[in-house]
Design a protein around this motif. Structure first.
Motif: not given
Length: 223
Positions: A8, A110, A151, A154, A165
């Motif tokens: 991300l 993001v 986050f 996302a 992630c």
């Protein structure tokens, strides 16, 4: 077979070298609305912070704007920023090579910026093919870093749990949001002499270090 970690990425200052452009645009537009501001001030005090938060803080110091003037201010700033991005924006050094090296990983952008700005940035530097429609804007989701919710939303949309992630962000607000979300965080620290990397995040100082840092996290996650 284990699915690679989901990456991300922040946009401004992480993928694209837009922060000095943004600082200059704000320094041009804000004073014309009675809010004294300098490019240096953005880099020192407000880097990565939501635009409205900056405006409201300046209003506390120098006097408030009505809703109409505040809206016109943002419209002028966004229009000028888009023109300058289309003409001048460049990737952060080494990021094109890093993205190619990380091609096997699912990835998204993001950002605290509007979706139109994210899309413009990716198109301007030729990164759109890496991310497609996986662009997550705080303005669309109505949650801004350092709130971890940006986050987390996302990650959920990408179909990956937080523990799988990796947040890659250059700004303190993004690093804080990633840590609060329970994700691995790589801090692309452009200012190591003045900016400390928080405990729990991994510091790198150039994008050429990014593929190796992700590989180490991947190895730890599968060990």
């Amino acid at each position: 077979m284990t699915i690679p970690l989901c990456l991300l990425f922040d946009s401004d200052g992480t993928l694209v070298d837009s922060e000095i452009l943004l600082a200059e645009v704000m320094a041009e537009v804000l004073p014309s609305f009675g809010l004294p501001f300098s490019a240096h001030q953005y880099m020192e005090e407000f880097r990565g912070v939501r635009f409205l938060t900056i405006v409201l803080e300046l209003e506390k110091r120098f006097g408030g704007l009505d809703d109409g003037r505040r809206q016109r201010l943002e419209q002028e700033m966004r229009a000028l920023m888009e023109r300058r991005m289309r003409a001048e924006l460049t990737p952060v050094g080494g990021m094109a090579e890093a993205l190619d090296a990380l091609a096997a990983h699912p990835k998204a952008v993001v950002s605290n910026g509007p979706e139109a700005k994210i899309r413009c940035a990716m198109e301007s530097v030729g990164f759109a093919h890496h991310f497609g429609e996986r662009l997550f804007s705080a303005y669309s989701l109505e949650v801004w870093k350092p709130d971890p919710g940006l986050f987390l939303q996302a990650a959920a949309a990408m179909g990956h749990p937080p523990a799988r992630c990796v947040v890659i962000d250059d700004a303190a607000v993004g690093v804080a949001a990633g840590l609060a979300a329970g994700m691995q965080v790589i801090h692309l620290n452009h200012f190591p002499d003045t900016e400390a990397t928080p405990e729990g995040a991994i510091a790198i100082y150039h994008t050429r270090e990014l593929p190796a840092a992700v590989a180490r996290l991947e190895a730890s996650a599968t060990a």
